[in-house]
Design a protein around this motif. Sequence first.
Motif, PDB file in Angstrom:
ATOM      1  N   ASN A  52       0.804  -1.225   0.000  1.00  0.00           N
ATOM      2  CA  ASN A  52       0.000   0.000   0.000  1.00  0.00           C
ATOM      3  C   ASN A  52       0.838   1.276   0.000  1.00  0.00           C
ATOM      4  O   ASN A  52       0.356   2.333   0.383  1.00  0.00           O
ATOM      5  CB  ASN A  52      -0.984   0.035   1.177  1.00  0.00           C
ATOM      6  N   LYS A  53       2.082   1.198  -0.464  1.00  0.00           N
ATOM      7  CA  LYS A  53       2.915   2.381  -0.564  1.00  0.00           C
ATOM      8  C   LYS A  53       3.427   2.521  -1.992  1.00  0.00           C
ATOM      9  O   LYS A  53       3.845   1.548  -2.614  1.00  0.00           O
ATOM     10  CB  LYS A  53       4.101   2.293   0.405  1.00  0.00           C
ATOM     11  N   MET A  54       3.387   3.764  -2.493  1.00  0.00           N
ATOM     12  CA  MET A  54       3.939   4.032  -3.820  1.00  0.00           C
ATOM     13  C   MET A  54       5.452   4.078  -3.747  1.00  0.00           C
ATOM     14  O   MET A  54       6.025   4.643  -2.806  1.00  0.00           O
ATOM     15  CB  MET A  54       3.417   5.363  -4.358  1.00  0.00           C
ATOM     16  N   MET A  90      -3.379   6.165  -2.442  1.00  0.00           N
ATOM     17  CA  MET A  90      -3.431   7.629  -2.438  1.00  0.00           C
ATOM     18  C   MET A  90      -3.990   8.178  -1.137  1.00  0.00           C
ATOM     19  O   MET A  90      -3.649   9.301  -0.731  1.00  0.00           O
ATOM     20  CB  MET A  90      -4.289   8.125  -3.609  1.00  0.00           C
ATOM     21  N   ILE A  91      -4.854   7.442  -0.477  1.00  0.00           N
ATOM     22  CA  ILE A  91      -5.578   7.970   0.680  1.00  0.00           C
ATOM     23  C   ILE A  91      -4.659   8.447   1.800  1.00  0.00           C
ATOM     24  O   ILE A  91      -4.872   9.552   2.342  1.00  0.00           O
ATOM     25  CB  ILE A  91      -6.631   6.955   1.166  1.00  0.00           C
ATOM     26  N   PRO A  92      -3.618   7.713   2.191  1.00  0.00           N
ATOM     27  CA  PRO A  92      -2.726   8.266   3.222  1.00  0.00           C
ATOM     28  C   PRO A  92      -2.067   9.574   2.801  1.00  0.00           C
ATOM     29  O   PRO A  92      -1.910  10.490   3.616  1.00  0.00           O
ATOM     30  CB  PRO A  92      -1.684   7.143   3.404  1.00  0.00           C
ATOM     31  N   SER A  95      -4.758  12.300   3.030  1.00  0.00           N
ATOM     32  CA  SER A  95      -5.019  12.636   4.429  1.00  0.00           C
ATOM     33  C   SER A  95      -3.912  13.506   5.004  1.00  0.00           C
ATOM     34  O   SER A  95      -4.172  14.496   5.703  1.00  0.00           O
ATOM     35  CB  SER A  95      -5.162  11.354   5.251  1.00  0.00           C
ATOM     36  N   GLN A  96      -2.675  13.170   4.694  1.00  0.00           N
ATOM     37  CA  GLN A  96      -1.532  13.934   5.192  1.00  0.00           C
ATOM     38  C   GLN A  96      -1.561  15.375   4.689  1.00  0.00           C
ATOM     39  O   GLN A  96      -1.083  16.291   5.362  1.00  0.00           O
ATOM     40  CB  GLN A  96      -0.229  13.252   4.769  1.00  0.00           C
ATOM     41  N   SER A  97      -2.143  15.580   3.500  1.00  0.00           N
ATOM     42  CA  SER A  97      -2.222  16.926   2.924  1.00  0.00           C
ATOM     43  C   SER A  97      -3.523  17.643   3.270  1.00  0.00           C
ATOM     44  O   SER A  97      -3.823  18.701   2.700  1.00  0.00           O
ATOM     45  CB  SER A  97      -2.060  16.854   1.403  1.00  0.00           C
ATOM     46  N   GLY A  98      -4.325  17.057   4.163  1.00  0.00           N
ATOM     47  CA  GLY A  98      -5.512  17.756   4.660  1.00  0.00           C
ATOM     48  C   GLY A  98      -6.812  17.443   3.964  1.00  0.00           C
ATOM     49  O   GLY A  98      -7.831  18.104   4.199  1.00  0.00           O
ATOM     50  N   TYR A  99      -6.817  16.419   3.099  1.00  0.00           N
ATOM     51  CA  TYR A  99      -8.060  16.024   2.443  1.00  0.00           C
ATOM     52  C   TYR A  99      -8.874  15.167   3.415  1.00  0.00           C
ATOM     53  O   TYR A  99      -8.482  14.049   3.751  1.00  0.00           O
ATOM     54  CB  TYR A  99      -7.786  15.207   1.181  1.00  0.00           C
ATOM     55  N   GLN A 158     -12.274   1.193   3.571  1.00  0.00           N
ATOM     56  CA  GLN A 158     -11.732   1.040   4.927  1.00  0.00           C
ATOM     57  C   GLN A 158     -10.592   2.029   5.161  1.00  0.00           C
ATOM     58  O   GLN A 158     -10.508   2.653   6.230  1.00  0.00           O
ATOM     59  CB  GLN A 158     -11.238  -0.387   5.145  1.00  0.00           C
ATOM     60  N   ALA A 159      -9.707   2.180   4.174  1.00  0.00           N
ATOM     61  CA  ALA A 159      -8.599   3.124   4.312  1.00  0.00           C
ATOM     62  C   ALA A 159      -9.118   4.543   4.508  1.00  0.00           C
ATOM     63  O   ALA A 159      -8.592   5.308   5.330  1.00  0.00           O
ATOM     64  CB  ALA A 159      -7.691   3.056   3.081  1.00  0.00           C
TER      65      ALA A 159
END
Length: 427
Positions: A52-54, A90-92, A95-99, A158-159
């Motif tokens: 789950n990591k690019m 993409m979700i993490p 989230s880290q960028s405030g979405y 879930q993510a």
Amino acid sequence: MKNLIALLIVSAFVFFTSSPTFGQCKNAVASIPTLDSAYVASKTTYFTIESNKMIGAGMDKMKQIISESQFVVLGERHGSSQISHLTKAMIPMLSQSGYDNFAVEVGPDSGRKLMEFCQSPKDTRQRLYEFNSQYYFKELDDTPIPFFWSVEDAEFLQAAAEHKMELWGLDQEYFNSIIYQTDELLKMAQGKSNFEEIQKMKTAADQFIREWFIKEDNSEEDIDIFGIILKDENVINFFAQFDESTPEALQLIENLKISWDIYSRWRKGSHADRVKYIRSNFMKHYSAKAKTKKRPKVFFKFGGVHASQALSLGCYDIGHLANELAAKNGTQCANITISQRYYEEEGVVSDLLPKAVFLQRMEAFIKQGNQEQFALINLEDIRNDIEKGLIQLPTDDTKEAQEYLLEAFDFYIILPTDKTPTPNYKE
């Protein structure tokens, strides 16, 4: 190959059903190089997804896209395993960028239902499995909430829940959603003195609706199925049991009627009614969130037709609205489109490029795809080079498709080998 024909048709819609206005090549001269696959390769970076990591140079570009934008609009191909993996990865970053807002192509009530399934994030997959299995419509081979029927869909949902993203359902209610929504209405009728009678009305309405769905599915005639359903005495009587004492039920019924009207109008050739509803629902969510958070960030996951920032199927869709709003706010919107090149079916991998004319018209771009990596093509850079006179589009029959691609989107992802997702339901 389940869903493949539909995927190809949707892809064709994105590239060929709009009237392109992009293109500043009128004064192009022969000395200016013509866009080809070698040039596009210079604008392409790659990444893979592991645990789950690019990983790869494309990851850095994706992080930049997300961090610099207020809106990210992902124009997907429905029924893609790889796009669900991409969304989850993409979700993490988002989230880290405030979405903290996630707009999806389901109805408002279906969106709220999906939020229920992930209140306990670790139970999301199982709860979706139980729901999809309970309401699986065997005769139609369908589930009542689109684009959330697979294991891969449950995993990115879930993510999103784990990162506390709020789901916004913006679209019309799916035609098959009524199969579960009559149960939702019945729950809202609990406590009424005539509850047993309402149960009987509901059963009769369900039977009528299912019968007509099956008839319509097996008919070669053009049947206005929702016009028929709304005139049925059983459905009328059931809906009439709800009043001001059950406001949530009234709203659900109103949303259904709006959705059914959109379907009926679509049969007559209108796409604009659906787009208007999507845009309206988005602005309701956005305006409400903007009262408590300045310039809220939103991630959109919609079909490619909706994700365009240009005219699409004769309408300015949600991708265009996000761009308008970003311009008004002095922020940025990134519109991303996606294509498949390699597809696996029953263990056999096929290259779709030689088989599809519309892919061949995008050959310079599609050739960047390979079986192992995600290819991320920077269309913004290509636009800038064209405007500066550093590169020109070809003058053959590929020009129109390439013009539209460059007008409608900022980035282009070519997936690694794709396949149909894993069903998350029992038939």
